[in-house]
Design a protein around this motif. Structure first.
Motif, mmCIF file in Angstrom:
data_model
loop_
_atom_site.group_PDB
_atom_site.id
_atom_site.type_symbol
_atom_site.label_atom_id
_atom_site.label_comp_id
_atom_site.label_asym_id
_atom_site.label_seq_id
_atom_site.Cartn_x
_atom_site.Cartn_y
_atom_site.Cartn_z
ATOM 1 N N HIS A 44 0.811 -1.230 0.000
ATOM 2 C CA HIS A 44 0.000 0.000 0.000
ATOM 3 C C HIS A 44 0.835 1.266 0.000
ATOM 4 C CE1 HIS A 44 -3.978 -1.968 0.607
ATOM 5 N NE2 HIS A 44 -3.176 -2.944 1.001
ATOM 6 N N SER A 45 2.064 1.197 0.506
ATOM 7 C CA SER A 45 2.931 2.382 0.502
ATOM 8 C C SER A 45 3.822 2.415 -0.735
ATOM 9 C CB SER A 45 3.811 2.392 1.750
ATOM 10 O OG SER A 45 4.737 1.310 1.703
ATOM 11 N N GLY A 46 3.959 1.279 -1.406
ATOM 12 C CA GLY A 46 4.854 1.193 -2.555
ATOM 13 C C GLY A 46 6.298 0.904 -2.173
ATOM 14 N N GLU A 47 6.559 0.812 -0.874
ATOM 15 C CA GLU A 47 7.935 0.567 -0.424
ATOM 16 C C GLU A 47 8.356 -0.868 -0.699
ATOM 17 O OE1 GLU A 47 10.620 0.482 3.641
ATOM 18 O OE2 GLU A 47 8.505 1.013 3.800
ATOM 19 N N LEU A 48 7.393 -1.791 -0.707
ATOM 20 C CA LEU A 48 7.693 -3.203 -0.962
ATOM 21 C C LEU A 48 7.010 -3.654 -2.246
ATOM 22 C CD1 LEU A 48 7.249 -4.677 2.640
ATOM 23 C CD2 LEU A 48 9.375 -4.012 1.525
ATOM 24 N N LEU A 49 7.698 -4.532 -2.955
ATOM 25 C CA LEU A 49 7.187 -5.070 -4.211
ATOM 26 C C LEU A 49 7.362 -6.583 -4.161
ATOM 27 C CD1 LEU A 49 6.327 -4.859 -7.228
ATOM 28 C CD2 LEU A 49 8.710 -4.364 -7.773
ATOM 29 N N ALA A 50 6.266 -7.322 -4.290
ATOM 30 C CA ALA A 50 6.334 -8.789 -4.184
ATOM 31 C C ALA A 50 6.097 -9.425 -5.543
ATOM 32 C CB ALA A 50 5.287 -9.293 -3.185
ATOM 33 N N THR A 51 6.840 -10.488 -5.818
ATOM 34 C CA THR A 51 6.579 -11.307 -7.006
ATOM 35 C C THR A 51 6.405 -12.756 -6.561
ATOM 36 O OG1 THR A 51 8.898 -11.836 -7.425
ATOM 37 C CG2 THR A 51 8.058 -9.827 -8.433
ATOM 38 N N GLY A 52 5.546 -13.468 -7.263
ATOM 39 C CA GLY A 52 5.410 -14.908 -7.058
ATOM 40 C C GLY A 52 5.787 -15.606 -8.344
ATOM 41 N N ASP A 53 6.271 -16.844 -8.252
ATOM 42 C CA ASP A 53 6.655 -17.545 -9.483
ATOM 43 C C ASP A 53 6.054 -18.945 -9.530
ATOM 44 O OD1 ASP A 53 8.290 -19.248 -7.946
ATOM 45 O OD2 ASP A 53 10.095 -18.060 -8.318
ATOM 46 N N LYS A 54 6.315 -19.623 -10.637
ATOM 47 C CA LYS A 54 5.739 -20.961 -10.842
ATOM 48 C C LYS A 54 6.363 -21.999 -9.925
ATOM 49 C CE LYS A 54 3.796 -20.764 -15.467
ATOM 50 N NZ LYS A 54 3.702 -21.452 -16.760
ATOM 51 N N GLY A 55 7.506 -21.669 -9.313
ATOM 52 C CA GLY A 55 8.149 -22.588 -8.376
ATOM 53 C C GLY A 55 7.639 -22.447 -6.956
ATOM 54 N N GLY A 56 6.579 -21.634 -6.759
ATOM 55 C CA GLY A 56 5.986 -21.484 -5.428
ATOM 56 C C GLY A 56 6.719 -20.521 -4.518
ATOM 57 N N ARG A 57 7.685 -19.773 -5.076
ATOM 58 C CA ARG A 57 8.454 -18.838 -4.253
ATOM 59 C C ARG A 57 7.846 -17.438 -4.295
ATOM 60 N NH1 ARG A 57 12.793 -21.579 -7.224
ATOM 61 N NH2 ARG A 57 12.288 -20.033 -8.793
ATOM 62 N N VAL A 58 8.018 -16.721 -3.187
ATOM 63 C CA VAL A 58 7.678 -15.302 -3.135
ATOM 64 C C VAL A 58 8.975 -14.542 -2.890
ATOM 65 C CG1 VAL A 58 6.474 -13.499 -1.840
ATOM 66 C CG2 VAL A 58 5.309 -15.654 -2.334
ATOM 67 N N VAL A 59 9.249 -13.560 -3.749
ATOM 68 C CA VAL A 59 10.421 -12.696 -3.569
ATOM 69 C C VAL A 59 9.909 -11.285 -3.312
ATOM 70 C CG1 VAL A 59 12.558 -11.808 -4.578
ATOM 71 C CG2 VAL A 59 11.779 -14.124 -5.145
ATOM 72 N N ILE A 60 10.376 -10.683 -2.210
ATOM 73 C CA ILE A 60 9.953 -9.327 -1.867
ATOM 74 C C ILE A 60 11.143 -8.396 -2.037
ATOM 75 C CG2 ILE A 60 9.021 -7.828 -0.051
ATOM 76 C CD1 ILE A 60 7.751 -10.355 1.181
ATOM 77 N N PHE A 61 10.919 -7.309 -2.773
ATOM 78 C CA PHE A 61 11.947 -6.280 -2.958
ATOM 79 C C PHE A 61 11.554 -5.068 -2.124
ATOM 80 C CE2 PHE A 61 11.719 -8.809 -6.820
ATOM 81 C CZ PHE A 61 13.052 -9.148 -7.034
ATOM 82 N N GLN A 62 12.565 -4.410 -1.541
ATOM 83 C CA GLN A 62 12.315 -3.211 -0.736
ATOM 84 C C GLN A 62 13.001 -2.020 -1.380
ATOM 85 O OE1 GLN A 62 14.320 -2.864 3.095
ATOM 86 N NE2 GLN A 62 12.437 -2.082 4.026
ATOM 87 N N GLN A 63 12.287 -0.887 -1.390
ATOM 88 C CA GLN A 63 12.879 0.336 -1.923
ATOM 89 C C GLN A 63 13.881 0.885 -0.923
ATOM 90 O OE1 GLN A 63 10.039 3.438 -2.754
ATOM 91 N NE2 GLN A 63 11.259 4.234 -4.432
#
Length: 453
Positions: A44-63
């Protein structure tokens, strides 16, 4: 004055020059299936960006924080946390493999120091807590520093344990697991504006959950016919209204959107409003029903409009007008003549998503050849941009791309016959407050931002 303000805003809207900022992911041409990105979502703040992939992983990026005070540069997004959200499972009763692919991620608004998100595969939704630890307790009485327990009889003095600083650790822990409620594949999850409940939708049913209760959910939509041979449509997407906690919409494979009010009855099979555009008879073809299927529906931040994406177009609907959209934008009309080959290679069934910018004035969606499209609602101008490693120097301005449908091709145009249909942008996200966008190509995440003077 209001008019002047709007004109100024329109001029600014035209002036956005998009620059390359970052690209995440491996450069290799042979992409592992598990690395294909399947969902992208800003918090909601845009500070974090999450991606999910076909391997079941979640990767979170932080500004990064350090550049936020400088007006001419913004913080880059760097990996904040990576965790395995879902594992492959097997349904022994139905002899079906349940793949681990993350279908959707939705962030909850931040209430304390920790962050929470929902992630789902085809069958199971999980609530994850992402928290930071930068201190550790030291000086236990009954434990050595290496963790071994002491013999209590050897303790002669008592110590008060203290917290000591340590390297930052980001922990992801599953707080709730919502399972066994969907017979069919989950395509959507949406958090209610009361922040206590959320919905999950599969092909034929929509369930309402409480975030604290995992062992039961309420079925609020069920379109499954008594005889499955009579099945004519499926649910393709569903979303809660951003402000009105009793209202939600769901879209169908027939190109209709139904708005339901949960105050009317416990089972919302009878909709309050039906949004549907009559088909143009001149465009009728064998593929009409397939390309009219809605792949995504998103309310505007204001809650006044909603946007739908079908195979060839993006439509904006006013919630007060059901009989036709107020705006229609052609995403790749030049593909209408290619529908036959797109049907043969299954691309016609691709599910493109769409998103609004923070002020609801621009909408964005993906296309083929790693192109993505933006439509300015005020000026009615549109642009085609490309996510490519060729212009991957930071602050390189993206050049608009043009596709030539037929006839003579100009120098900077791309022929429709040379488009690569294996390169497609299905998932995009727009920062809620700034002109920063995230665009997922197959296994790469591109981040672009507007050029800051």
């Amino acid at each position: 004055m209001a008019g002047e303000g709007r004109e100024g805003a329109e001029e600014r809207g035209n002036d956005i020059q998009w620059c390359f900022s970052q690209v995440k992911g491996a450069v290799d041409d042979d992409v592992a299936e598990a690395d294909i990105i399947s969902t992208v979502e800003f918090n909601h703040s845009g500070e974090l960006l999450a991606t999910g992939d076909k391997g079941g992983r979640v990767v979170i990026f932080q500004q990064e924080q350090e550049n936020k005070t400088q007006s001419h540069s913004r913080g880059e997004y760097n990996v904040y946390s990576t965790f395995q959200s879902h594992e492959p499972e097997f349904d022994y009763l139905k002899s079906l493999e349940i793949e681990e692919k993350i279908n959707k991620i939705r962030w909850l608004p931040q209430k304390n120091a920790a962050q929470f998100l929902l992630s789902t595969n085809d069958k199971t939704i999980k609530l994850w807590k992402i928290s930071e630890r930068d201190k550790r307790p030291e000086g236990y009485n009954l434990k050595e520093e290496d963790g071994r327990y002491r013999d209590p009889t050897t303790v002669t003095t008592l110590r008060v344990p203290v917290f000591r600083p340590m390297d930052l650790m980001v922990e992801a822990s599953p707080r709730r697991i919502f399972a066994n409620a969907h017979t069919y594949h989950i395509n959507s999850i949406s958090i209610n504006s009361d922040y206590e409940t959320y919905l999950s939708a599969d092909d034929l049913r929509i369930n309402l959950w409480h975030l604290e209760i995992t062992d039961r959910s309420f079925n609020i939509v069920d379109i499954k016919p008594a005889n499955m041979e009579e099945l004519t449509e499926v649910i393709t997407a569903a979303e809660f209204h951003p402000n009105s906690c009793n209202t939600f919409v769901y879209s169908s494979s027939k190109g209709t959107i139904r708005l339901c009010d949960m105050r009317a009855s416990a089972l919302c099979d009878r909709h309050s409003k039906l949004f549907e555009e009559p088909e143009d008879p001149s465009n009728r073809s064998f593929f009409s029903e397939i390309i009219s299927s809605i792949s995504d529906v998103k309310f505007s931040h204001s809650g006044r409009y909603m946007m739908t994406r079908d195979y060839l177009s993006v439509k904006i609907w006013d919630l007060n007008m059901e009989n036709r959209p107020v705006e229609t934008y052609q995403v790749h009309e030049y593909l209408r003549s290619k529908l036959c080959s797109l049907y043969e290679n299954d691309c016609i069934f691709d599910k493109f998503e769409c998103c609004w910018n923070g002020s609801d004035s621009i909408v964005m969606t993906g296309s083929y050849n790693n192109f993505f499209r933006m439509f300015d609602r005020n000026t009615k101008r549109d642009i085609t941009l490309e996510a490519s490693r060729e212009n991957n120097k930071p602050r390189t301005v993206l050049k608009p791309r043009k596709v030539c449908a037929s006839g003579k091709r100009k120098k900077d145009e791309i022929s429709v016959d040379s488009l690569d249909f294996n390169k497609k942008i299905l998932h995009t996200a727009w920062h809620p407050k700034e002109n920063i966008i995230a665009v997922a190509t197959t296994n790469n995440l591109y981040i672009f931002q507007d050029k800051m003077n």
